[in-house]
Write an enzyme that holds these catalytic residues in place. Structure first.
Site, PDB file in Angstrom:
ATOM      1  N   ARG A  62      41.940  36.308  47.396  1.00 51.20           N
ATOM      2  CA  ARG A  62      41.041  35.424  46.650  1.00 51.20           C
ATOM      3  C   ARG A  62      40.925  35.857  45.203  1.00 51.20           C
ATOM      4  O   ARG A  62      40.970  37.031  44.879  1.00 51.20           O
ATOM      5  CB  ARG A  62      39.651  35.440  47.271  1.00 51.20           C
ATOM      6  N   CYS A  71      38.194  34.872  41.900  1.00 47.56           N
ATOM      7  CA  CYS A  71      36.958  34.177  41.532  1.00 47.56           C
ATOM      8  C   CYS A  71      36.827  34.259  40.021  1.00 47.56           C
ATOM      9  O   CYS A  71      36.879  35.354  39.442  1.00 47.56           O
ATOM     10  CB  CYS A  71      35.748  34.806  42.219  1.00 47.56           C
TER      11      CYS A  71
END
Length: 125
Positions: free
Chosen positions: A102, A104
């Site tokens: 991931r 962000c």
């Protein structure tokens, strides 16, 4: 094999794009805002928008025959990094067990004044 996906249970696209493109075993999903599919409106606050955004991701995944467990990479865009912890708590309820890679990123602005947007890449054998 390349196939475009439009999910009937996800909000309509707010631009000239499809919900996802499947290329072989990979699914590349467009970013999902926290728009309520039935109204096209954003709910109030980061908690509601994050949940709705991830619900919309789920609708796109299901339309293509995938599930959250098939996601290998996510990108989360938030308009305020102070919301990082709150978004993480909600995100962790959708991606359990072996979680995807991931990123962000805090952004200056998201479409429609949204607070969060999530895009995913999924893989299924």
């Amino acid at each position: 094999m390349k196939k475009t996906i439009m999910a009937k249970d996800a909000p309509a696209a707010v631009g000239p794009y499809v919900h996802a493109v499947q290329a072989g075993n990979l699914l590349y999903a467009s970013g999902q805002l926290g728009l309520v599919p039935e109204t096209g409106e954003l709910p109030e606050g980061i908690v509601a928008q994050t949940k709705q955004s991830l619900d919309n991701v789920g609708a796109v995944l299901r339309a293509a025959g995938y599930d959250y467990k098939d996601v290998i990479k996510t990108t989360v865009f938030i308009d305020n990094m102070d919301d990082f912890g709150t978004v993480n708590e909600i995100y962790a309820t959708y991606f359990t067990g072996e979680t995807p890679a991931r990123s962000c990123v805090e952004v200056a602005k998201l479409p429609k004044g949204a607070l969060v947007e999530v895009e995913v890449v999924a893989y299924k054998e």
